[in-house]
Write a protein that holds these residues in place. Structure first.
Motif, PDB file in Angstrom:
ATOM      1  N   VAL A 236      50.118  48.928  43.582  1.00 40.05           N
ATOM      2  CA  VAL A 236      48.824  49.166  42.937  1.00 40.05           C
ATOM      3  C   VAL A 236      47.744  48.332  43.601  1.00 40.05           C
ATOM      4  CG1 VAL A 236      49.813  49.766  40.686  1.00 40.05           C
ATOM      5  CG2 VAL A 236      49.275  47.371  41.205  1.00 40.05           C
ATOM      6  N   ARG A 237      46.514  48.778  43.395  1.00 39.10           N
ATOM      7  CA  ARG A 237      45.330  48.026  43.823  1.00 39.10           C
ATOM      8  C   ARG A 237      44.573  47.668  42.550  1.00 39.10           C
ATOM      9  NH1 ARG A 237      43.140  51.676  46.996  1.00 39.10           N
ATOM     10  NH2 ARG A 237      44.212  50.932  48.871  1.00 39.10           N
ATOM     11  N   VAL A 238      44.427  46.371  42.296  1.00 39.10           N
ATOM     12  CA  VAL A 238      43.845  45.893  41.042  1.00 39.10           C
ATOM     13  C   VAL A 238      42.466  45.308  41.308  1.00 39.10           C
ATOM     14  CG1 VAL A 238      44.104  44.336  39.074  1.00 39.10           C
ATOM     15  CG2 VAL A 238      46.131  45.389  40.111  1.00 39.10           C
ATOM     16  N   THR A 239      41.495  45.783  40.549  1.00 38.38           N
ATOM     17  CA  THR A 239      40.138  45.248  40.600  1.00 38.38           C
ATOM     18  C   THR A 239      39.853  44.529  39.290  1.00 38.38           C
ATOM     19  OG1 THR A 239      39.449  47.106  41.993  1.00 38.38           O
ATOM     20  CG2 THR A 239      37.697  45.816  40.937  1.00 38.38           C
ATOM     21  N   GLY A 240      39.309  43.323  39.382  1.00 40.16           N
ATOM     22  CA  GLY A 240      39.046  42.571  38.168  1.00 40.16           C
ATOM     23  C   GLY A 240      38.405  41.227  38.463  1.00 40.16           C
ATOM     24  N   THR A 241      38.459  40.330  37.476  1.00 44.17           N
ATOM     25  CA  THR A 241      37.850  39.004  37.606  1.00 44.17           C
ATOM     26  C   THR A 241      38.858  37.927  37.267  1.00 44.17           C
ATOM     27  OG1 THR A 241      37.022  39.188  35.336  1.00 44.17           O
ATOM     28  CG2 THR A 241      35.504  39.799  37.108  1.00 44.17           C
ATOM     29  N   TRP A 242      38.671  36.790  37.876  1.00 43.65           N
ATOM     30  CA  TRP A 242      39.559  35.648  37.689  1.00 43.65           C
ATOM     31  C   TRP A 242      39.388  35.026  36.311  1.00 43.65           C
ATOM     32  CZ3 TRP A 242      37.685  30.224  38.646  1.00 43.65           C
ATOM     33  CH2 TRP A 242      38.714  29.284  38.517  1.00 43.65           C
ATOM     34  N   ILE A 243      40.482  34.620  35.727  1.00 40.22           N
ATOM     35  CA  ILE A 243      40.463  33.873  34.467  1.00 40.22           C
ATOM     36  C   ILE A 243      40.621  32.398  34.824  1.00 40.22           C
ATOM     37  CG2 ILE A 243      41.596  33.486  32.247  1.00 40.22           C
ATOM     38  CD1 ILE A 243      42.620  36.348  32.351  1.00 40.22           C
ATOM     39  N   PRO A 244      39.582  31.588  34.630  1.00 36.90           N
ATOM     40  CA  PRO A 244      39.676  30.173  35.016  1.00 36.90           C
ATOM     41  C   PRO A 244      40.820  29.471  34.302  1.00 36.90           C
ATOM     42  CG  PRO A 244      37.407  30.789  34.547  1.00 36.90           C
ATOM     43  CD  PRO A 244      38.258  31.936  34.094  1.00 36.90           C
ATOM     44  N   ARG A 245      41.395  28.481  34.998  1.00 38.94           N
ATOM     45  CA  ARG A 245      42.468  27.689  34.416  1.00 38.94           C
ATOM     46  C   ARG A 245      41.911  26.869  33.257  1.00 38.94           C
ATOM     47  NH1 ARG A 245      44.081  23.760  37.666  1.00 38.94           N
ATOM     48  NH2 ARG A 245      46.254  23.711  36.981  1.00 38.94           N
ATOM     49  N   ARG A 265      47.041  53.373  41.513  1.00 40.97           N
ATOM     50  CA  ARG A 265      48.328  53.545  42.183  1.00 40.97           C
ATOM     51  C   ARG A 265      48.096  53.896  43.638  1.00 40.97           C
ATOM     52  NH1 ARG A 265      52.961  54.792  39.004  1.00 40.97           N
ATOM     53  NH2 ARG A 265      53.950  55.141  41.010  1.00 40.97           N
ATOM     54  N   ILE A 266      48.850  53.273  44.535  1.00 40.60           N
ATOM     55  CA  ILE A 266      48.721  53.541  45.960  1.00 40.60           C
ATOM     56  C   ILE A 266      50.116  53.732  46.558  1.00 40.60           C
ATOM     57  CG2 ILE A 266      46.588  52.223  46.173  1.00 40.60           C
ATOM     58  CD1 ILE A 266      48.254  49.963  47.440  1.00 40.60           C
ATOM     59  N   THR A 267      50.153  54.298  47.749  1.00 31.09           N
ATOM     60  CA  THR A 267      51.432  54.407  48.449  1.00 31.09           C
ATOM     61  C   THR A 267      51.784  53.049  49.044  1.00 31.09           C
ATOM     62  OG1 THR A 267      50.289  55.082  50.467  1.00 31.09           O
ATOM     63  CG2 THR A 267      51.083  56.838  48.997  1.00 31.09           C
ATOM     64  N   PRO A 268      53.073  52.722  49.160  1.00 34.74           N
ATOM     65  CA  PRO A 268      53.454  51.427  49.736  1.00 34.74           C
ATOM     66  C   PRO A 268      52.855  51.277  51.133  1.00 34.74           C
ATOM     67  CG  PRO A 268      55.346  52.458  48.698  1.00 34.74           C
ATOM     68  CD  PRO A 268      54.250  53.485  48.702  1.00 34.74           C
TER      69      PRO A 268
END
Length: 274
Positions: A236-245, A265-268
């Motif tokens: 998969v290709r995931v787009t999002g934002t970081w959750i700070p520690r 979903r992407i091909t390997p």
């Protein structure tokens, strides 16, 4: 192992190397992309060596057959002359008995040697895939360690208002050791395969990192929240934002986290490792 077995095995091994390196990208499931030229050269050398050896053996076999025919003719002639003069033939057999014994000794060894062809045949029939969730679970008994520091890494400049494409190790390094907090509020895109986390609201985006080959693979993971988990081992290709520690965490390394806004979903990929 005599040449009757050795030459075909060399041909199979060389053909297997050429199949996964010259005629496909399967080699990337086992080694880094830079190993492709040496694999092609090694496969070609093994094939040429096997063909040359078989050609030489065939020439020797023809010469041996001719010699056997001459010995057989001499034996017939000697037998006929011995009968005429009433003595024992000086030549009793065109083929020395010790050669038969030699062939018998190697017969059993050759059958065992052919078992070596089984692993090579697997590559032709079903090439083993790249490391996936099974390998990750096997390594889970080892504690997580901080990602290695990038050596001569490309400068990473994250921009607001756009998607920043990062590798897993780049994201992990910025999340773990970036005093400026440059990931804060930035949209990033990561690529990897899915591994369950054991939590209903989260799953791991995973990528394996290798220095040489799959045997030294290290697991790079990011915990993804905000989206249902796709099928295990799917890419998969995931787009999002970081959750700070969170403040107050111990110095022990834990995988960074992100909130996903989109999962595709992407091909390997042809190169599954970083």
């Amino acid at each position: 192992m005599n040449r009757v077995v050795q030459s075909p095995l060399l041909l199979l091994l060389g053909g297997a190397l050429l199949k996964i390196s010259a005629f496909s990208a399967d080699y990337a499931n086992y080694v880094k992309p830079g190993f492709r030229p040496p694999l092609i050269v090694a496969g070609a050398v093994l094939v040429l060596l096997s063909v040359a050896t078989m050609a030489l053996d065939r020439r020797r076999s023809r010469g041996g057959a001719r010699q056997t025919e001459l010995l057989h003719a001499r034996a017939i002639e000697e037998t006929h002359l011995a009968r005429l003069v009433g003595r024992q033939p000086a030549i009793s057999s065109p083929v020395p008995s010790h050669e038969h014994e030699h062939e018998h000794e190697h017969a059993g060894g050759n059958r065992v040697a052919w078992l070596l062809a089984a692993p090579i045949a697997v590559i032709f029939l079903v090439a083993p895939p790249a490391l996936g969730s099974f390998a990750v679970r096997q390594a889970e008994q080892n504690s997580h360690v901080p990602p290695p520091t990038l050596v001569e890494a490309r400068p990473i400049v994250l921009k607001s208002g756009r998607v920043n494409v990062l590798s897993m190790i780049e994201f992990a390094n910025l999340a773990w050791d970036d005093p400026s907090g440059s990931l804060q509020g930035k949209t990033v895109r990561l690529t990897g395969f899915v591994v369950p986390s054991g939590q209903d609201d989260a799953w791991y985006l995973t990528r394996m990192r290798i220095a040489c080959c799959a045997a030294d693979a290290l697991t790079m993971q990011v915990m993804v929240k905000g989206m249902p988990a796709p099928d295990t081992d799917s890419w998969v290709r995931v787009t999002g934002t970081w959750i700070p520690r969170k403040a107050g965490r111990t110095g022990a390394y834990t995988p960074p986290e992100m909130t996903a806004s989109r999962v595709e979903r992407i091909t390997p990929p042809d190169e599954p490792y970083e």
